[in-house]
Design an enzyme around this catalytic site. Structure first.
Site, mmCIF file in Angstrom:
data_model
loop_
_atom_site.group_PDB
_atom_site.id
_atom_site.type_symbol
_atom_site.label_atom_id
_atom_site.label_comp_id
_atom_site.label_asym_id
_atom_site.label_seq_id
_atom_site.Cartn_x
_atom_site.Cartn_y
_atom_site.Cartn_z
ATOM 1 N N GLY A 37 0.811 -1.204 0.000
ATOM 2 C CA GLY A 37 0.000 0.000 0.000
ATOM 3 C C GLY A 37 0.847 1.258 0.000
ATOM 4 O O GLY A 37 2.080 1.210 0.097
ATOM 5 N N ASP A 52 0.940 -5.124 10.850
ATOM 6 C CA ASP A 52 0.796 -6.339 10.039
ATOM 7 C C ASP A 52 -0.201 -7.256 10.731
ATOM 8 O O ASP A 52 -0.136 -7.426 11.961
ATOM 9 C CB ASP A 52 2.164 -7.024 9.907
ATOM 10 C CG ASP A 52 2.185 -8.092 8.829
ATOM 11 O OD1 ASP A 52 1.407 -9.076 8.936
ATOM 12 O OD2 ASP A 52 2.979 -7.962 7.886
ATOM 13 N N ALA A 76 -4.526 -9.684 1.654
ATOM 14 C CA ALA A 76 -3.944 -10.899 1.081
ATOM 15 C C ALA A 76 -2.862 -10.605 0.062
ATOM 16 O O ALA A 76 -2.884 -9.590 -0.628
ATOM 17 C CB ALA A 76 -5.032 -11.750 0.430
ATOM 18 N N TYR A 142 -2.633 -19.623 -4.230
ATOM 19 C CA TYR A 142 -3.375 -18.394 -3.960
ATOM 20 C C TYR A 142 -4.863 -18.680 -3.793
ATOM 21 O O TYR A 142 -5.484 -18.300 -2.789
ATOM 22 C CB TYR A 142 -3.154 -17.385 -5.091
ATOM 23 C CG TYR A 142 -4.158 -16.263 -5.086
ATOM 24 C CD1 TYR A 142 -4.260 -15.404 -3.991
ATOM 25 C CD2 TYR A 142 -5.019 -16.059 -6.164
ATOM 26 C CE1 TYR A 142 -5.189 -14.370 -3.977
ATOM 27 C CE2 TYR A 142 -5.945 -15.031 -6.154
ATOM 28 C CZ TYR A 142 -6.026 -14.190 -5.061
ATOM 29 O OH TYR A 142 -6.960 -13.181 -5.042
ATOM 30 N N ARG A 222 -10.392 -13.405 -19.428
ATOM 31 C CA ARG A 222 -10.524 -12.970 -18.044
ATOM 32 C C ARG A 222 -11.666 -11.972 -17.888
ATOM 33 O O ARG A 222 -12.046 -11.268 -18.809
ATOM 34 C CB ARG A 222 -9.216 -12.330 -17.555
ATOM 35 C CG ARG A 222 -8.054 -13.318 -17.422
ATOM 36 C CD ARG A 222 -8.311 -14.325 -16.327
ATOM 37 N NE ARG A 222 -7.218 -15.273 -16.166
ATOM 38 C CZ ARG A 222 -7.167 -16.476 -16.714
ATOM 39 N NH1 ARG A 222 -8.167 -16.870 -17.501
ATOM 40 N NH2 ARG A 222 -6.152 -17.278 -16.480
ATOM 41 N N GLY A 285 -0.824 -22.969 -13.281
ATOM 42 C CA GLY A 285 -1.971 -22.541 -12.483
ATOM 43 C C GLY A 285 -2.899 -21.570 -13.177
ATOM 44 O O GLY A 285 -3.837 -21.058 -12.554
ATOM 45 N N ASP A 286 -2.679 -21.290 -14.468
ATOM 46 C CA ASP A 286 -3.542 -20.369 -15.211
ATOM 47 C C ASP A 286 -4.648 -21.122 -15.948
ATOM 48 O O ASP A 286 -4.385 -21.816 -16.922
ATOM 49 C CB ASP A 286 -2.719 -19.586 -16.241
ATOM 50 C CG ASP A 286 -2.312 -18.212 -15.748
ATOM 51 O OD1 ASP A 286 -2.793 -17.806 -14.672
ATOM 52 O OD2 ASP A 286 -1.518 -17.553 -16.440
#
Length: 335
Positions: A37, A52, A76, A142, A222, A285-286
Site C-alpha cells: 500500500g 501487520d 492478502a 493463492y 478474463r 496454475g492459469d
C-alpha cells in the site's frame, strides 16, 4: 459504526475507503503494513495504524484502542505465479494472518467481517459464467488460501457466532475518477497497467503467457471489474450484513470476458501505439477462461456495475494522455 479496513492503503482497499468515507454513519480506521500500500492514498482525516495482521500484539493494541464494530479484510498476497513459487509465504500471510485477525476479533467481540475473496477458488470452472453455487476446486496456492479462509469463516460462525460475507471476483482494474489514486503495484503483475507501461515507454513489450488455449484467439479469457464497482459492492455487503445479520457468499463478475489479445488490441486503438507483444510459455496454475456471474449480488445486495463495458474501464479514445481509468499514475505523480 467503526470500520477497521485491513489493507486500506492498498489498491482495492484505498478505493473502498474513498467510497465509504462519502457514506454517513461510518468511522474508518485503516490498518496496513505498507508493504504494497501507499501512505499517500490515505485521505486526510482518516485514522491510520501501521501494522501487520500477522502481528497479534499489534492487532490487540489496535482493537483495544479503536474498538471497531466490523472488519473489512484486503490484506492478502494476490499473485498466482508468486503463490506457486512461494506457497508457504502465501499460507502464512493469507491464512495464518487471517486466523490471528479472527482470534482478536473474537477476543474483542467483533462479529461482522467482510472478506475480499477471489473467484480463483473455483479453479478450472465447469460452467461459465461461474455461478455462486459452483463447487470450489482451486488449482493454485493463492486460490486455495482464500478457500481455506472461507472454510474457517464458516466454522467460526458455527462456533463463535461470527457473521461474514465473502466477495469473490477476478481482475480489478481502473482507478478513482478523481485521478488521485489508482493501480500501482511493485512489481506490477496486472495486464492493463503492463500494457500501458509499454505505451509509456517503460517496458519494451507485454508478455502473453500462452496462445494455445481453447479460446477464440488462443489466449486466456478474463473477467474485468472496475475497482470503484468493487468498492460499492463491499459497502453494500457491509450494510446487508449489519441489517440482516446473515452470512453470505457472492460472486462479483461481468458475466463476460476479454481475451488477452482483445485487451491489448483495444489499448492499441486507444493509444495509437503498436504495443509489441511477446508470446511466452503458459504459467502454471492459469485456467483458460475465468468469468464470474453476479446474479445473487444483484438480486440480494442490489449491486449494479457502473462501468459495464471495456470502454467504461477507460479503453476509449482521448487526445492527450492515458485515461485514469486504466492506470492511476499516468501523470507520474507517484500515486
Amino acid at each position: 459504526m467503526k470500520i477497521l479496513v485491513c489493507g486500506g492503503a492498498g489498491y482495492i482497499g484505498s478505493h473502498l475507503v474513498r467510497e465509504l468515507s462519502t457514506q454517513q454513519g461510518y468511522e474508518i480506521i485503516i490498518l496496513d503494513n505498507l508493504s504494497k500500500g501507499h501512505i499517500k492514498s490515505i485521505p486526510k482525516g482518516i485514522k491510520f495504524e501501521k501494522a501487520d495482521i500477522r502481528d497479534k500484539t499489534a492487532l490487540e493494541r489496535i482493537f483495544s484502542k479503536h474498538k471497531p464494530d466490523a472488519v473489512m479484510h484486503f490484506c492478502a498476497s494476490i499473485s498466482v505465479g508468486e503463490s506457486v513459487a512461494d506457497p508457504l509465504g502465501y499460507y502464512e500471510n493469507n491464512v495464518a494472518g487471517t486466523i490471528y485477525l479472527l482470534q482478536v476479533m473474537k477476543k474483542y467481540n467483533v462479529k461482522y467481517f467482510i472478506f475480499s475473496s477471489t473467484a480463483a477458488i473455483f479453479g478450472n470452472p465447469k460452467e461459465v459464467p461461474i455461478p455462486d453455487n459452483a463447487r470450489p476446486e482451486p488449482i493454485n496456492p493463492y486460490g486455495d488460501t482464500k478457500f481455506v479462509v472461507e472454510k474457517i469463516l464458516a466454522w467460526s460462525e458455527n462456533a463463535y457466532g461470527l457473521k461474514y460475507i465473502c466477495l469473490r471476483y477476478f481482475n480489478a482494474c481502473g482507478a478513482h475518477e478523481s485521478g488521485d489514486i489508482g493501480e500501482d503495484h511493485d512489481p506490477e503483475t496486472h495486464l492493463i497497467p503492463l500494457i500501458l507501461q509499454v505505451a509509456l515507454g517503460q517496458r519494451e513489450s507485454v508478455s502473453i503467457f500462452g496462445d494455445d488455449y481453447e479460446t477464440k484467439d488462443g489466449t486466456c479469457v478474463r473477467d474485468y471489474i472496475h475497482v470503484t464497482d468493487l468498492a460499492t459492492a463491499h459497502i453494500r455487503a457491509l450494510a446487508y450484513l449489519i441489517k440482516e445479520n446473515k452470512s453470505q457468499s457472492f460472486n462479483l463478475g461481468s458475466g463476460e470476458g476479454y481475451t488477452v489479445k482483445e485487451v491489448i488490441n483495444a489499448a492499441r486503438n486507444v493509444t495509437g501505439h503498436p504495443i509489441p507483444d511477446k508470446v511466452e510459455d503458459r504459467r502454471i496454475g492459469d485456467p483458460a477462461i475465468l468469468i464470474a456471474g453476479s446474479t445473487r449480488a444483484e438480486q440480494i445486495l442490489g449491486w449494479k456495475r457502473k462501468y459495464n463495458t471495456i470502454e467504461r474501464y477507460g479503453l476509449q479514445p482521448y487526445s492527450s494522455t492515458f485515461s485514469w481509468f486504466l492506470i492511476g499514475h499516468w501523470d507520474q505523480r507517484g500515486q
